[in-house]
Write a protein that holds these residues in place. Structure first.
Motif, PDB file in Angstrom:
ATOM      1  N   ASN A   1       0.831  -1.195   0.000  1.00 30.83           N
ATOM      2  CA  ASN A   1       0.000   0.000   0.000  1.00 30.83           C
ATOM      3  C   ASN A   1       0.871   1.253   0.000  1.00 30.83           C
ATOM      4  O   ASN A   1       1.385   1.653   1.032  1.00 30.83           O
ATOM      5  CB  ASN A   1      -0.922  -0.012   1.228  1.00 30.83           C
TER       6      ASN A   1
ATOM      7  N   GLY B   1      -9.045   4.375  -3.490  1.00 28.80           N
ATOM      8  CA  GLY B   1      -9.502   2.990  -3.415  1.00 28.80           C
ATOM      9  C   GLY B   1      -9.583   2.274  -4.743  1.00 28.80           C
ATOM     10  O   GLY B   1     -10.267   1.261  -4.859  1.00 28.80           O
TER      11      GLY B   1
ATOM     12  N   ALA C   1     -10.852  -1.088  -3.332  1.00 31.69           N
ATOM     13  CA  ALA C   1     -10.383  -1.419  -1.986  1.00 31.69           C
ATOM     14  C   ALA C   1     -11.527  -2.000  -1.153  1.00 31.69           C
ATOM     15  O   ALA C   1     -11.317  -2.879  -0.329  1.00 31.69           O
ATOM     16  CB  ALA C   1      -9.808  -0.181  -1.308  1.00 31.69           C
ATOM     17  N   SER C   2     -12.741  -1.515  -1.402  1.00 34.90           N
ATOM     18  CA  SER C   2     -13.938  -2.022  -0.721  1.00 34.90           C
ATOM     19  C   SER C   2     -15.009  -2.274  -1.770  1.00 34.90           C
ATOM     20  O   SER C   2     -15.201  -1.450  -2.672  1.00 34.90           O
ATOM     21  CB  SER C   2     -14.480  -0.991   0.267  1.00 34.90           C
TER      22      SER C   2
END
Length: 194
Positions: A8, A64, A81-82
Motif C-alpha cells: 500500500n 480505493g 479497496a472495498s
C-alpha cells in the motif's frame, strides 16, 4: 508492517509526509461516489473529476482504485479497496472506457439486468449484447466560454469478449456541441420560385 508498506503506497506516503501536508492533501480530495457515477445519479462535472484522478496511479489508489493489467485495449480496469453495490449487485471491479464508467458484474447473462433497468436492446447476436437508454439530454452553457452544449447521460448494459461470463453495466457522460444548421441558403427555397 514492512510488507504492508510495500503493498500500500499510501501507508508509505503517510509515514513520510509531514502531518499538515498530509491533512491538506486528503482534505482537498473530493469524495468519490462510484455507485452514483455508475448508476447515472451524477452529472458530467462529477464524471469529469474522475479523469485526473485515474491519470495518476497514486491518486487512484488513494481513492480505493487499484489499476489492474489492461486486458482490453479499449478500457482500463480497477480493483476496488472495498466492494460497492450497484444495480442491486456487489462488485469489486470497475472499468473505464472513454466517457463511460462501468461495474464489472459476475453475471453471465446481461438480459435480466437490461430488462430490470428498462433498457432498449441495440444488439444481441453472436455472443455480443448491448442495451441502453438515454436518461438525460439537456442544453447547457459552458460557464467559461458561454458556448452552447448538450449534456447527455446514457445508462447501458453490455458484454465484451475480453470478459467472458461477465456483464458491464454503467453510465456514459458527455458534453457535445449542438449539430450545426445546414445554413439558410441550403434550406430556404429560391426567392424567385425557380
Amino acid at each position: 508492517m514492512g510488507s504492508a508498506l510495500l503493498r500500500n503506497p499510501l501507508v508509505l506516503l503517510r509515514t513520510f509526509l509531514p502531518l499538515p501536508l498530509l491533512l491538506a492533501s486528503t482534505a482537498s480530495a473530493a469524495p468519490l461516489d462510484l455507485p452514483a457515477l455508475i448508476e447515472c445519479r451524477q452529472g458530467v462535472a462529477e464524471h469529469a473529476a474522475l479523469a485526473p484522478l485515474l491519470a495518476d496511479p497514486l491518486k487512484a489508489v488513494a481513492h480505493g482504485l487499484q489499476p489492474l493489467p489492461q486486458g482490453n485495449q479499449f478500457m482500463s480496469e480497477y480493483r476496488l479497496a472495498s466492494p460497492i453495490t450497484v444495480f442491486g449487485q456487489q462488485t469489486e471491479r470497475v472499468a473505464v472506457a472513454g466517457a463511460s464508467i462501468m461495474a464489472v458484474l459476475d453475471q453471465a447473462d446481461p438480459r435480466p439486468l437490461a430488462k430490470q433497468l428498462a433498457l432498449e436492446i441495440g444488439y444481441d447476436q453472436d455472443g455480443k449484447f448491448m442495451a441502453g437508454r438515454e436518461l438525460v439530454s439537456r442544453d447547457v452553457t459552458d460557464p467559461k466560454t458561454g458556448e452552447a452544449q448538450i449534456e447527455s447521460i446514457i445508462l447501458s448494459v453490455s458484454t465484451v469478449a475480453s470478459h467472458p461470463g461477465r456483464t458491464l453495466a454503467g453510465c456514459t457522460y458527455s458534453l457535445d456541441l449542438p449539430a450545426e444548421d445546414e445554413g439558410p441558403a441550403a434550406t430556404a427555397p429560391a426567392a424567385d420560385g425557380h
